[in-house]
Design an enzyme around this catalytic site. Structure first.
Site, PDB file in Angstrom:
ATOM      1  N   ASP A  31       0.866  -1.171   0.000  1.00  0.00           N
ATOM      2  CA  ASP A  31       0.000   0.000   0.000  1.00  0.00           C
ATOM      3  C   ASP A  31       0.908   1.228   0.000  1.00  0.00           C
ATOM      4  OD1 ASP A  31      -2.381   1.622   0.486  1.00  0.00           O
ATOM      5  OD2 ASP A  31      -1.632   1.806   2.523  1.00  0.00           O
TER       6      ASP A  31
ATOM      7  N   ASP B  85      -1.399  -0.751   5.993  1.00  0.00           N
ATOM      8  CA  ASP B  85      -1.616  -0.213   7.342  1.00  0.00           C
ATOM      9  C   ASP B  85      -3.071  -0.220   7.763  1.00  0.00           C
ATOM     10  OD1 ASP B  85      -2.158   1.906   5.394  1.00  0.00           O
ATOM     11  OD2 ASP B  85      -2.360   3.228   7.134  1.00  0.00           O
TER      12      ASP B  85
ATOM     13  N   ASP C 223      -0.217   5.121   0.992  1.00  0.00           N
ATOM     14  CA  ASP C 223      -0.472   6.062   2.087  1.00  0.00           C
ATOM     15  C   ASP C 223      -0.458   5.345   3.435  1.00  0.00           C
ATOM     16  OD1 ASP C 223      -0.985   8.361   0.416  1.00  0.00           O
ATOM     17  OD2 ASP C 223      -2.897   7.444  -0.098  1.00  0.00           O
TER      18      ASP C 223
END
Length: 231
Positions: free
Chosen positions: A16, A177, A18
């Site tokens: 991922d 995250d 961001d």
């Protein structure tokens, strides 16, 4: 207690963007609040954006409006999204940067022959720009949200990327995250590693299917080598 698992290293890592590779929280808040203020709406505290991001820009805009208690006509919602996009596209690296230690970890994995890629729900043009600005030398694939392609946690795009590498899903570690990221890995048949420095908490990562947890870049590197901390 940390347990080191002696297993075969993964052949690829799919990240991922961001909150995982790049700290974009203040960047997203800056552009989001600028767009809100252009419509006469109040700003949102940057920390609150941790719960707003993760499902693409359209959902981000909806959550921003819900947070400030505003109801706009559909055409005005589109205009707000366009205002956000204009600001972001004008200066995509503003207030953003790689998390400390991660460039070195990715460089070492690349040297070991591990294939590295990025898959984000951020619009594709911004994903491409930011990922290549900070990690371009080691990335072999980068995909953001494209019209006509399903967003994470749908497994279609990660499976396309696996096929482009010529790998089975089980040979790839998906790293993110958020719960969306953990579900993406699980849905695609990839082990998922949740990082604890991003936008969501450990409980969400565990609940949504994390196989590994990484509290720092060194633990992420161990997970990529099949020796990580099991969730």
């Amino acid at each position: 207690m940390t347990i080191l698992m002696e297993t075969t290293p993964y052949k690829a890592c799919l990240f991922d963007l961001d909150g995982t590779l790049v700290d974009t929280l203040f960047s997203i808040a800056h552009f989001g609040n600028g767009a809100l203020e252009s419509f006469g709406l109040p700003a949102i505290a940057p920390a609150a954006y941790k719960r707003l991001v993760g499902n693409g820009a359209d959902v981000l805009i909806q959550r921003m409006l819900e947070t400030v208690g505003a109801r706009l006509r559909p055409e005005d919602v589109k205009a707000l999204r366009a205002a956000y996009d204009r600001r972001y596209e004008a200066d995509p690296l503003a207030l953003a940067g790689p998390y400390p230690g991660l460039p070195d970890v990715l460089a070492r994995l690349h040297e070991r022959g591990v294939l590295l890629g990025v898959l984000s729900n951020k619009p594709d043009n911004m994903t491409q720009y930011i990922a290549h600005a900070f990690y371009g030398k080691v990335l072999s694939q980068v995909r953001g949200q494209r019209e006509g392609s399903p967003k994470k946690p749908d497994p279609a795009v990660p499976l396309e990327m696996a096929a482009a590498w010529g790998l089975s899903p089980g040979e790839i570690l998906y790293i993110g995250d958020s719960g969306v990221d953990m579900e993406t890995g699980k849905n695609a048949g990839m082990d998922a590693c949740g990082v604890l420095w991003g936008f969501r908490d450990e409980e969400e990562l565990r609940r949504c299917g994390a196989v590994y947890l990484a509290g720092d870049p060194a633990q992420l590197e161990q997970a990529a080598l099949g020796k990580g901390r099991k969730a």
